[in-house]
Design a protein around this motif. Sequence first.
Motif, PDB file in Angstrom:
ATOM      1  N   SER A 123      43.181  -3.483 -49.164  1.00 50.04           N
ATOM      2  CA  SER A 123      44.013  -2.589 -49.974  1.00 50.04           C
ATOM      3  C   SER A 123      43.935  -2.990 -51.440  1.00 50.04           C
ATOM      4  N   PRO A 124      44.187  -2.048 -52.339  1.00 48.54           N
ATOM      5  CA  PRO A 124      44.171  -2.374 -53.771  1.00 48.54           C
ATOM      6  C   PRO A 124      45.187  -3.467 -54.118  1.00 48.54           C
ATOM      7  N   ILE A 125      46.320  -3.489 -53.432  1.00 47.74           N
ATOM      8  CA  ILE A 125      47.335  -4.516 -53.709  1.00 47.74           C
ATOM      9  C   ILE A 125      46.820  -5.888 -53.291  1.00 47.74           C
ATOM     10  N   ASP A 126      46.143  -5.966 -52.144  1.00 41.39           N
ATOM     11  CA  ASP A 126      45.566  -7.246 -51.714  1.00 41.39           C
ATOM     12  C   ASP A 126      44.488  -7.701 -52.688  1.00 41.39           C
ATOM     13  N   ALA A 127      43.661  -6.779 -53.131  1.00 43.39           N
ATOM     14  CA  ALA A 127      42.607  -7.126 -54.088  1.00 43.39           C
ATOM     15  C   ALA A 127      43.221  -7.597 -55.399  1.00 43.39           C
ATOM     16  N   PHE A 128      44.265  -6.917 -55.845  1.00 43.66           N
ATOM     17  CA  PHE A 128      44.950  -7.314 -57.075  1.00 43.66           C
ATOM     18  C   PHE A 128      45.578  -8.694 -56.914  1.00 43.66           C
ATOM     19  N   SER A 129      46.197  -8.948 -55.779  1.00 45.84           N
ATOM     20  CA  SER A 129      46.814 -10.255 -55.520  1.00 45.84           C
ATOM     21  C   SER A 129      45.774 -11.361 -55.537  1.00 45.84           C
ATOM     22  N   GLU A 130      44.613 -11.083 -54.971  1.00 50.27           N
ATOM     23  CA  GLU A 130      43.531 -12.061 -54.958  1.00 50.27           C
ATOM     24  C   GLU A 130      43.041 -12.349 -56.377  1.00 50.27           C
ATOM     25  N   GLN A 131      42.874 -11.302 -57.175  1.00 50.41           N
ATOM     26  CA  GLN A 131      42.441 -11.488 -58.564  1.00 50.41           C
ATOM     27  C   GLN A 131      43.499 -12.238 -59.360  1.00 50.41           C
ATOM     28  N   LEU A 132      44.774 -11.952 -59.113  1.00 55.78           N
ATOM     29  CA  LEU A 132      45.857 -12.638 -59.805  1.00 55.78           C
ATOM     30  C   LEU A 132      45.867 -14.125 -59.446  1.00 55.78           C
ATOM     31  N   ALA A 133      45.633 -14.440 -58.181  1.00 56.28           N
ATOM     32  CA  ALA A 133      45.573 -15.848 -57.759  1.00 56.28           C
ATOM     33  C   ALA A 133      44.419 -16.567 -58.446  1.00 56.28           C
ATOM     34  N   ARG A 134      43.267 -15.909 -58.563  1.00 56.68           N
ATOM     35  CA  ARG A 134      42.122 -16.516 -59.252  1.00 56.68           C
ATOM     36  C   ARG A 134      42.437 -16.727 -60.726  1.00 56.68           C
ATOM     37  N   LEU A 135      43.107 -15.764 -61.337  1.00 62.16           N
ATOM     38  CA  LEU A 135      43.473 -15.875 -62.744  1.00 62.16           C
ATOM     39  C   LEU A 135      44.453 -17.022 -62.960  1.00 62.16           C
ATOM     40  N   ARG A 136      45.419 -17.174 -62.055  1.00 65.83           N
ATOM     41  CA  ARG A 136      46.375 -18.289 -62.167  1.00 65.83           C
ATOM     42  C   ARG A 136      45.653 -19.627 -62.045  1.00 65.83           C
ATOM     43  N   ALA A 137      44.703 -19.719 -61.140  1.00 59.64           N
ATOM     44  CA  ALA A 137      43.943 -20.967 -60.983  1.00 59.64           C
ATOM     45  C   ALA A 137      43.134 -21.268 -62.237  1.00 59.64           C
ATOM     46  N   LEU A 138      42.514 -20.246 -62.812  1.00 61.35           N
ATOM     47  CA  LEU A 138      41.761 -20.436 -64.054  1.00 61.35           C
ATOM     48  C   LEU A 138      42.679 -20.851 -65.192  1.00 61.35           C
TER      49      LEU A 138
END
Length: 122
Positions: A90-105
């Motif tokens: 889902s777009p929300i899952d994809a967004f959550s995944e991208q947000l997690a990667r951004l937080r890690a970066l």
Amino acid sequence: MSDTTNIFEQSPDFDTFGGRLSRARDASGLSVKELAWQLSVNMSTINAWESDRSQPSSHRLFNITGLLGVSLSWLLHGIGSGPAEDDFESPIDAFSEQLARLRALHSDTGRLIRQMQQQMEG
């Protein structure tokens, strides 16, 4: 598949730049309006890119690949990591995944800044 994979082992996507851009946008779940807003361009600009009447500048290309989750080489030449069209995430899952990667970066960047400051002070 990473961009470092031997390009001769892959079957190229023979679509045009505009066709690949349109497919990647569709696969990401973004509308023309949403992508235009994200890139701070007019919808007519996105339409021109998708119909191969023009191409984005280099700095916009990097933004596009990040937003759509495709590699630069795939977008430009049809070889590399394209959209996961079979992926039913889902777009929300994809967004959550991208947000997690951004937080890690962000965390890694903060750590590197602190290390550099300590080296400069030490």
